[in-house]
Design an enzyme around this catalytic site. Sequence first.
Site, PDB file in Angstrom:
ATOM      1  N   GLU A  42     -17.108  -6.180  15.927  1.00 55.65           N
ATOM      2  CA  GLU A  42     -17.061  -6.319  14.466  1.00 55.65           C
ATOM      3  C   GLU A  42     -18.235  -7.201  14.021  1.00 55.65           C
ATOM      4  O   GLU A  42     -18.614  -8.142  14.727  1.00 55.65           O
ATOM      5  CB  GLU A  42     -15.753  -7.022  14.092  1.00 55.65           C
ATOM      6  CG  GLU A  42     -15.546  -7.264  12.610  1.00 55.65           C
ATOM      7  CD  GLU A  42     -14.275  -8.080  12.322  1.00 55.65           C
ATOM      8  OE1 GLU A  42     -13.847  -8.882  13.184  1.00 55.65           O
ATOM      9  OE2 GLU A  42     -13.714  -7.906  11.229  1.00 55.65           O
ATOM     10  N   LYS A 114     -12.328  -1.324   7.289  1.00 53.51           N
ATOM     11  CA  LYS A 114     -11.158  -2.134   7.667  1.00 53.51           C
ATOM     12  C   LYS A 114     -10.112  -2.172   6.540  1.00 53.51           C
ATOM     13  O   LYS A 114     -10.458  -2.508   5.399  1.00 53.51           O
ATOM     14  CB  LYS A 114     -11.644  -3.555   7.966  1.00 53.51           C
ATOM     15  CG  LYS A 114     -10.622  -4.499   8.561  1.00 53.51           C
ATOM     16  CD  LYS A 114     -11.286  -5.875   8.780  1.00 53.51           C
ATOM     17  CE  LYS A 114     -10.420  -6.835   9.546  1.00 53.51           C
ATOM     18  NZ  LYS A 114     -11.032  -8.174   9.664  1.00 53.51           N
ATOM     19  N   CYS A 156     -10.389  -5.343  14.349  1.00 53.77           N
ATOM     20  CA  CYS A 156      -9.940  -6.735  14.449  1.00 53.77           C
ATOM     21  C   CYS A 156      -8.502  -6.965  13.970  1.00 53.77           C
ATOM     22  O   CYS A 156      -7.569  -6.600  14.660  1.00 53.77           O
ATOM     23  CB  CYS A 156     -10.944  -7.628  13.711  1.00 53.77           C
ATOM     24  SG  CYS A 156     -10.830  -9.371  14.154  1.00 53.77           S
TER      25      CYS A 156
HETATM   26  O1  LIG Z   1     -17.041 -10.145   8.239  1.00 54.10           O
HETATM   27  C1  LIG Z   1     -17.253 -11.043   9.049  1.00 54.10           C
HETATM   28  O2  LIG Z   1     -18.043 -11.967   8.880  1.00 54.10           O
HETATM   29  C2  LIG Z   1     -16.545 -10.953  10.356  1.00 54.10           C
HETATM   30  N1  LIG Z   1     -15.164 -10.693  10.156  1.00 54.10           N
HETATM   31  C3  LIG Z   1     -14.245 -11.396  10.771  1.00 54.10           C
HETATM   32  O3  LIG Z   1     -14.563 -12.266  11.543  1.00 54.10           O
HETATM   33  C4  LIG Z   1     -12.802 -11.071  10.518  1.00 54.10           C
HETATM   34  C5  LIG Z   1     -12.427 -11.487   9.119  1.00 54.10           C
HETATM   35  S1  LIG Z   1     -12.712 -13.181   8.753  1.00 54.10           S
HETATM   36  N2  LIG Z   1     -11.993 -11.721  11.508  1.00 54.10           N
HETATM   37  C6  LIG Z   1     -10.764 -11.347  11.819  1.00 54.10           C
HETATM   38  O4  LIG Z   1     -10.216 -10.379  11.292  1.00 54.10           O
HETATM   39  C7  LIG Z   1     -10.087 -12.201  12.895  1.00 54.10           C
HETATM   40  C8  LIG Z   1      -8.658 -11.825  13.158  1.00 54.10           C
HETATM   41  C9  LIG Z   1      -8.001 -12.803  14.057  1.00 54.10           C
HETATM   42  O5  LIG Z   1      -8.588 -13.708  14.595  1.00 54.10           O
HETATM   43  C10 LIG Z   1      -6.545 -12.672  14.292  1.00 54.10           C
HETATM   44  O6  LIG Z   1      -5.931 -11.651  13.895  1.00 54.10           O
HETATM   45  O7  LIG Z   1      -5.996 -13.573  14.904  1.00 54.10           O
END
Ligand SMILES: O=C(O)CNC(=O)[C@H](CS)NC(=O)CCC(=O)C(=O)O
Length: 276
Positions: A42, A114, A156
């Site tokens: 991701e 997503k 994710c």
């Molecule tokens: O767009 C970006 O900069 C990158 N995106 C992410 O890092 C995303 C959204 S903040 N991370 C997750 O979904 C972690 C999920 C997780 O850690 C869990 O389900 O425990």
Amino acid sequence: MTFLVAVGQLTSTANVAHNLRQCQVLVRKAVKAGAKTLFLPEASDYIATSGEEGATLVRPVQESLFVRGLQEEARREKLPIHVGIHEPGEDPHKVKNTVIWIDENGTIAQRYQKVHLFDVDIKGGPVLKESNFVEPGNHILPPFETAIGKVASAICFDLRFPEIGLALKRQGADIITFPSAFTVPTGKAHWETLLRARAIETQSYVVAAAQVGRHNEKRVSYGHSMIVDPWGVVACELGDGEGEPEIATADIDHELLRKIRREMPLARRTDVYPEI
Ligand SMILES: O=C(O)CNC(=O)[C@H](CS)NC(=O)CCC(=O)C(=O)O
């Protein structure tokens, strides 16, 4: 039929050109290993410190040096690449968190946005509000035919919702992917268990390429990219160390898929609970 595939692991930062170079290293390693597809995490294009910084980095795919660079790699090496990126949102203050399938001709053939956004406020743990800067998708992408089998994309945090995996399986998936950037505390607690559960309940391969290490002063990712087979066995796994980007490889074995689905049919009681 058996196909070797690779998961790649890196530490993306706000330096898009550097992130592309890291991904190019992963392409070299995947080609050298003889992999037929490379799965990248991701947000491989960038991980920003804030939504505002992200808004300055995001580009439409046609104008993205990152995406164009990987399209060139895919075409040159005849290697399909599945990679998580950002795309501009409908709202100019927001982006889309997407994954694209670049085929062996370098063409973007598939795209998934997503659907579940990561909004958490864990005491003593991560506080992240993805919906502040990301627009959610509203559709599952039907599994698509590729040289390695039918691939299905989720991203994710989608991993925590069994419904999406079950829906993709019902639509014919052989391989379900979860390109990720898991936080360290939630990764330690849940990552492997969730991935193995999704593989076991869908009797599918689960391919999870993950971000690792420190992206900036605010963000660290758990790593532990892995491929899980349809029996729930971790077929390959990377660690949580930063440094040189790394790959791990495993076989996608269609005999094993057929055997497991034949030997233990998971016939659903949709007369008792709703069909997904
Ligand atoms: O767009 C970006 O900069 C990158 N995106 C992410 O890092 C995303 C959204 S903040 N991370 C997750 O979904 C972690 C999920 C997780 O850690 C869990 O389900 O425990």
